[in-house]
Motif scaffolding. Sequence first.
Motif, short mmCIF file in Angstrom:
data_model
loop_
_atom_site.label_atom_id
_atom_site.label_comp_id
_atom_site.label_asym_id
_atom_site.label_seq_id
_atom_site.Cartn_x
_atom_site.Cartn_y
_atom_site.Cartn_z
N GLY A 132 0.82 -1.21 0.00
CA GLY A 132 0.00 0.00 0.00
C GLY A 132 0.84 1.25 0.00
N GLY A 156 -5.08 3.20 -2.04
CA GLY A 156 -5.23 2.38 -0.85
C GLY A 156 -4.39 1.12 -0.92
N LEU A 157 -4.92 0.03 -0.41
CA LEU A 157 -4.19 -1.24 -0.40
C LEU A 157 -4.06 -1.79 -1.83
CD1 LEU A 157 -5.85 -3.21 2.57
CD2 LEU A 157 -3.62 -2.04 2.59
N ASP A 172 -3.59 -5.43 -4.13
CA ASP A 172 -4.15 -6.78 -3.95
C ASP A 172 -3.34 -7.55 -2.90
OD1 ASP A 172 -6.06 -6.21 -5.77
OD2 ASP A 172 -5.17 -7.35 -7.43
N PHE A 216 -4.37 -6.41 0.54
CA PHE A 216 -5.59 -7.07 1.02
C PHE A 216 -5.26 -8.47 1.54
CE2 PHE A 216 -7.86 -3.90 -1.60
CZ PHE A 216 -8.85 -3.52 -0.70
N LYS A 240 -7.40 6.22 1.96
CA LYS A 240 -7.98 5.12 1.17
C LYS A 240 -7.56 3.76 1.73
CE LYS A 240 -9.02 7.27 -3.30
NZ LYS A 240 -8.47 8.64 -3.12
N GLY A 241 -6.30 3.66 2.12
CA GLY A 241 -5.82 2.41 2.73
C GLY A 241 -6.55 2.11 4.03
N TRP A 271 -9.64 2.91 4.78
CA TRP A 271 -10.99 2.38 4.48
C TRP A 271 -10.89 0.98 3.91
CZ3 TRP A 271 -13.90 4.81 7.44
CH2 TRP A 271 -13.82 6.21 7.61
N ASP A 272 -9.83 0.70 3.17
CA ASP A 272 -9.66 -0.67 2.64
C ASP A 272 -9.49 -1.67 3.78
OD1 ASP A 272 -9.94 0.01 -0.01
OD2 ASP A 272 -7.78 0.16 -0.40
N LYS A 330 -12.85 -2.25 5.64
CA LYS A 330 -13.86 -3.11 5.02
C LYS A 330 -13.38 -4.57 4.92
CE LYS A 330 -12.73 -2.39 0.12
NZ LYS A 330 -12.81 -1.45 -0.99
N THR A 331 -12.12 -4.84 5.23
CA THR A 331 -11.57 -6.18 5.06
C THR A 331 -11.31 -6.88 6.38
OG1 THR A 331 -10.38 -5.30 3.14
CG2 THR A 331 -9.71 -7.48 3.92
#
Length: 351
Positions: free
Chosen positions: A165, A181-182, A184, A187, A208-209, A211-212, A215-216
């Motif tokens: 990221g 953000g992150l 792949d 993640f 952005k990272g 929020w990534d 949500k993960t």
Amino acid sequence: MHAVFDGHNDVLLRLWANAAKGADPVEEFARGIESGHIDGPRAKKGGLAGGLCAIYIPSDGLVLKTPDANGHYVTPMSEPLDRLPSLDIALEFAAIALQLDRAGAWRLCRSTADIRKAMEDDIFAAVMHMEGCEAIGADLAALEVFHAAGLRSLGPVWSRHNIFGHGVPFAYPMDPDTGPGLTDTGFALVKECNRLGILIDLAHITEKGFWDVAKTSDQPLIASHSNAHALTPVARNLTDKQLDAIKEGKGLVGLNYATTMLRPDGQENAKTPLSDMVRHVDYLIDRMGIDCVALGSDFDGATIPEDIGDAAGNQNLIAALSAAGYGEAELVKICRENWLRVLGQAWHEAA
Ligand SMILES: [Zn+2]
């Protein structure tokens, strides 16, 4: 005195740098030295009972950009690092953490029970953290090995881009929404941390990272050493929207003692009053509640207020919080119990 478990320090960086000049890290920590912030004797004096100790791969020549006439600055981002030299350095940091444990200079803790036992035994409770995962390859195999060596917390990025990221620059004023953000691979790293029980730290990551990860990850959201952007608008501090998300999952923000992140003007200046620290704590608690605020000093990693000076002066902050009206039960949460709660969750310990 309130025993403090602290969310972030760079004592391993100092021990590593001094070891390269011939010092013995075990001696340095156990006996203490004059320079820097943390060693055994000073930690004891200041009630610093333990904390997350970072494995951090230095970026050469990082100097905070001199502010312009308006007091604004944007320090250029550090260059990405190659993996293998980073892995070498990370192993050297981890080796120092293990040597200190073996010698009884500190206790390397892998559970909250370990931390509580170390506190009871009056020995510094160290938790191995990785600040920026340049030492980990895309296959994440090294993560398994570092976990076995005691790694229990990591930030995917420092203020630097890597395969996972993107980090935010040291800049004032600036919002944390400074880039992508992150990746792949990032993640995948988050999912692997969830599986292994490694805390994910959101300090230094782009919005952005953030929020990534939100949500993960199945963990509460944690920023180990960050403050309120509304009071000090540096890119490293958290916006109200981020604080609200941290509150929602009952995560945590550790107050960073770095003067650049405390002062309204974002400047590096040791003559920063304790009232600036209390102001951030007040704000964070107003926004998120008493369960979501703790400490993340950045000892040995930043210029901190001279009224604290080093680990020995840590209780000066607690005294200032007490004078500002925080009671015993609240101070216990801020000083250690909030950290122990979220660590237990991230580490899959039964409630
Ligand atoms: Zn940091």
